[in-house]
Design a protein around this motif. Structure first.
Motif, PDB file in Angstrom:
ATOM      1  N   ALA A 112      46.683  47.951  42.158  1.00 38.49           N
ATOM      2  CA  ALA A 112      47.206  46.653  41.749  1.00 38.49           C
ATOM      3  C   ALA A 112      46.365  46.132  40.605  1.00 38.49           C
ATOM      4  O   ALA A 112      45.198  46.513  40.438  1.00 38.49           O
ATOM      5  CB  ALA A 112      47.183  45.665  42.911  1.00 38.49           C
ATOM      6  N   ASP A 190      54.192  36.201  41.970  1.00 40.10           N
ATOM      7  CA  ASP A 190      53.172  37.067  41.386  1.00 40.10           C
ATOM      8  C   ASP A 190      53.243  38.459  42.006  1.00 40.10           C
ATOM      9  O   ASP A 190      52.982  38.634  43.190  1.00 40.10           O
ATOM     10  CB  ASP A 190      51.790  36.446  41.616  1.00 40.10           C
ATOM     11  CG  ASP A 190      50.669  37.310  41.053  1.00 40.10           C
ATOM     12  OD1 ASP A 190      50.964  38.213  40.237  1.00 40.10           O
ATOM     13  OD2 ASP A 190      49.507  37.093  41.428  1.00 40.10           O
ATOM     14  N   ALA A 191      53.605  39.438  41.205  1.00 41.89           N
ATOM     15  CA  ALA A 191      53.685  40.817  41.687  1.00 41.89           C
ATOM     16  C   ALA A 191      52.466  41.627  41.271  1.00 41.89           C
ATOM     17  O   ALA A 191      52.367  42.813  41.607  1.00 41.89           O
ATOM     18  CB  ALA A 191      54.954  41.479  41.154  1.00 41.89           C
ATOM     19  N   ASP A 192      51.540  41.007  40.553  1.00 41.12           N
ATOM     20  CA  ASP A 192      50.373  41.736  40.051  1.00 41.12           C
ATOM     21  C   ASP A 192      49.198  41.726  41.020  1.00 41.12           C
ATOM     22  O   ASP A 192      48.290  42.543  40.895  1.00 41.12           O
ATOM     23  CB  ASP A 192      49.918  41.143  38.716  1.00 41.12           C
ATOM     24  CG  ASP A 192      50.933  41.371  37.609  1.00 41.12           C
ATOM     25  OD1 ASP A 192      51.651  42.392  37.673  1.00 41.12           O
ATOM     26  OD2 ASP A 192      51.014  40.532  36.699  1.00 41.12           O
ATOM     27  N   THR A 193      49.197  40.774  41.965  1.00 45.20           N
ATOM     28  CA  THR A 193      48.080  40.652  42.895  1.00 45.20           C
ATOM     29  C   THR A 193      48.463  41.164  44.272  1.00 45.20           C
ATOM     30  O   THR A 193      49.471  40.733  44.844  1.00 45.20           O
ATOM     31  CB  THR A 193      47.633  39.177  43.019  1.00 45.20           C
ATOM     32  OG1 THR A 193      47.207  38.713  41.739  1.00 45.20           O
ATOM     33  CG2 THR A 193      46.479  39.044  44.012  1.00 45.20           C
ATOM     34  N   ALA A 194      47.683  42.091  44.788  1.00 46.74           N
ATOM     35  CA  ALA A 194      47.860  42.576  46.156  1.00 46.74           C
ATOM     36  C   ALA A 194      46.910  41.806  47.068  1.00 46.74           C
ATOM     37  O   ALA A 194      45.739  41.621  46.733  1.00 46.74           O
ATOM     38  CB  ALA A 194      47.580  44.067  46.238  1.00 46.74           C
ATOM     39  N   CYS A 211      52.738  33.645  52.685  1.00 46.28           N
ATOM     40  CA  CYS A 211      53.086  34.622  51.652  1.00 46.28           C
ATOM     41  C   CYS A 211      54.506  35.155  51.803  1.00 46.28           C
ATOM     42  O   CYS A 211      54.869  36.158  51.170  1.00 46.28           O
ATOM     43  CB  CYS A 211      52.105  35.797  51.692  1.00 46.28           C
ATOM     44  SG  CYS A 211      50.412  35.381  51.251  1.00 46.28           S
ATOM     45  N   ARG A 214      56.423  35.921  48.658  1.00 46.49           N
ATOM     46  CA  ARG A 214      55.835  36.813  47.651  1.00 46.49           C
ATOM     47  C   ARG A 214      56.603  38.129  47.602  1.00 46.49           C
ATOM     48  O   ARG A 214      57.298  38.495  48.546  1.00 46.49           O
ATOM     49  CB  ARG A 214      54.357  37.062  47.967  1.00 46.49           C
ATOM     50  CG  ARG A 214      53.484  35.840  47.658  1.00 46.49           C
ATOM     51  CD  ARG A 214      52.019  36.088  47.959  1.00 46.49           C
ATOM     52  NE  ARG A 214      51.228  34.914  47.608  1.00 46.49           N
ATOM     53  CZ  ARG A 214      50.603  34.749  46.457  1.00 46.49           C
ATOM     54  NH1 ARG A 214      50.667  35.697  45.536  1.00 46.49           N
ATOM     55  NH2 ARG A 214      49.907  33.657  46.218  1.00 46.49           N
ATOM     56  N   SER A 218      53.477  43.268  48.538  1.00 49.73           N
ATOM     57  CA  SER A 218      52.270  42.719  47.916  1.00 49.73           C
ATOM     58  C   SER A 218      51.268  42.181  48.940  1.00 49.73           C
ATOM     59  O   SER A 218      50.134  41.879  48.583  1.00 49.73           O
ATOM     60  CB  SER A 218      52.640  41.594  46.937  1.00 49.73           C
ATOM     61  OG  SER A 218      53.238  40.497  47.611  1.00 49.73           O
ATOM     62  N   HIS A 220      49.337  42.849  52.652  1.00 47.13           N
ATOM     63  CA  HIS A 220      48.980  43.910  53.593  1.00 47.13           C
ATOM     64  C   HIS A 220      48.064  43.331  54.671  1.00 47.13           C
ATOM     65  O   HIS A 220      47.038  42.728  54.342  1.00 47.13           O
ATOM     66  CB  HIS A 220      48.263  45.048  52.871  1.00 47.13           C
ATOM     67  CG  HIS A 220      48.996  45.534  51.650  1.00 47.13           C
ATOM     68  ND1 HIS A 220      49.820  46.628  51.660  1.00 47.13           N
ATOM     69  CD2 HIS A 220      49.026  45.036  50.373  1.00 47.13           C
ATOM     70  CE1 HIS A 220      50.333  46.796  50.446  1.00 47.13           C
ATOM     71  NE2 HIS A 220      49.863  45.847  49.650  1.00 47.13           N
TER      72      HIS A 220
END
Length: 323
Positions: A112, A190-194, A211, A214, A218, A220
């Motif tokens: 990520a 936001d798809a860039d932050t895991a 979340c 989201r 993304s 876990h």
């Protein structure tokens, strides 16, 4: 079709060292009795400890995946638990042999642009090797780590020393509970932050709720106790066909697939029997599972090609399993 991952290793090890990390937390360092390399693993993996008191417990690996000479887990003493952690703390001396199963990984680290790690108490253990991996690669990351008190937070000093400016320590007796709404108030698209979270159920449930909007995949989380409400819904009898032998078995409403298969003489790897460890994960060749585990993602549930047979059931009259 996805092939369900079964336990790859079962072997005896020696408890080489047992040390106190924090209040009620000990680290176990395990070695092969003959000095041979131990099984490889990746950040997020956990291990089964088969204890002399008849219990099997799962603990996250928290050492260095590059060091095959040892495996390390950290264990929180839980007075209100079922006895596994008390046995580890009080009845497991250095030099004792014990059996391990695994490692297996249902909490893998994904690539990520940036990562937000949220740990509660002993939930820091699977996150520690993740941080080390991301930091070594130069990735962007941040850790927010909550606990009852500073003295109860394992690896706290190590994290603060090694990663200044990246780690936020929040003892509850000093700062209260983690302010998750503020922490997770960033752009919900936001798809860039895991986001990785491990800790008590209240923390995990709150993170999942906050979340919910989201992007899929993304967020876990890892649980070592069943998620509330996972075993709800109607319980009806159904059939399972064991594809490798053609055997057809009836699963009554009050029995699990695992129980019925074992009773018929079938051999299935299992451990927790409550849908949290993943040991009994089995490939589904036909039929629709009724997932009641606390492991699979929504995408994996929708795919329907694997299931935890210790708790999950069937939405169709018959399931065909790769057994």
């Amino acid at each position: 079709m996805k092939t369900a991952p079964h336990t790859e290793h079962e072997l005896d090890v020696v408890l080489d060292r047992k040390e106190t990390l924090a209040d009620d937390v000990v680290r176990l360092t395990l070695r092969h009795p003959d000095g041979l390399p131990l099984p490889a693993w990746e950040p997020g993996a956990h291990l089964d400890l088969v204890l002399d008191n008849g219990l099997t417990r799962q603990y996250s690996l928290c050492g260095d995946p590059r060091d095959s000479s040892v495996l390390q887990v950290a264990v929180l003493r839980e007075e209100d638990g079922r006895g596994g952690s008390r046995y580890v703390h009080d009845g497991l001396p250095e030099g004792r042999r014990l059996r391990i199963r695994g490692p297996r990984n249902h909490f893998p680290l994904v690539e990520a642009k940036s990562l937000l790690f949220i740990a509660g108490g002993i939930g820091i253990t699977p996150i520690l090797p993740m941080i080390e991996r991301v930091a070594a690669s130069g990735g962007e990351w941040r850790l927010v780590y909550g606990g009852r008190t500073r003295s109860s937070m394992a690896f706290r000093e190590e994290l603060e020393t090694r990663y200044p400016g990246r780690v936020e320590i929040q003892p509850q007796d000093e700062r209260g509970l983690l302010d998750l709404p503020a922490l997770l108030a960033e752009d919900e698209t936001d798809a860039d932050t895991a986001i990785y979270c491990c800790g008590p159920e209240g923390l995990l449930a709150a993170v999942e709720e906050l979340c919910a909007k989201r992007p899929s995949g993304s967020v876990h989380v890892e649980r070592f106790a069943p998620k509330e409400g996972t075993d709800g819904g109607p319980r009806a009898a159904f059939e399972v066909e064991l594809a490798r032998t053609g055997t057809v078995l009836e699963v009554p409403a009050v029995r699990s697939i695992l129980d019925v298969v074992e009773e018929s003489g079938g051999s299935v790897l299992s451990s927790c029997r409550e849908g949290t460890c993943g040991t009994c994960e089995t490939a589904v060749l036909s039929g629709t599972p009724d997932h009641r585990d606390s492991l699979l993602t929504d995408e994996e549930r929708d795919a329907g090609d694997t299931m935890m047979i210790c708790v999950s059931r069937s939405r169709t009259p018959r399931l065909v399993l790769d057994l």
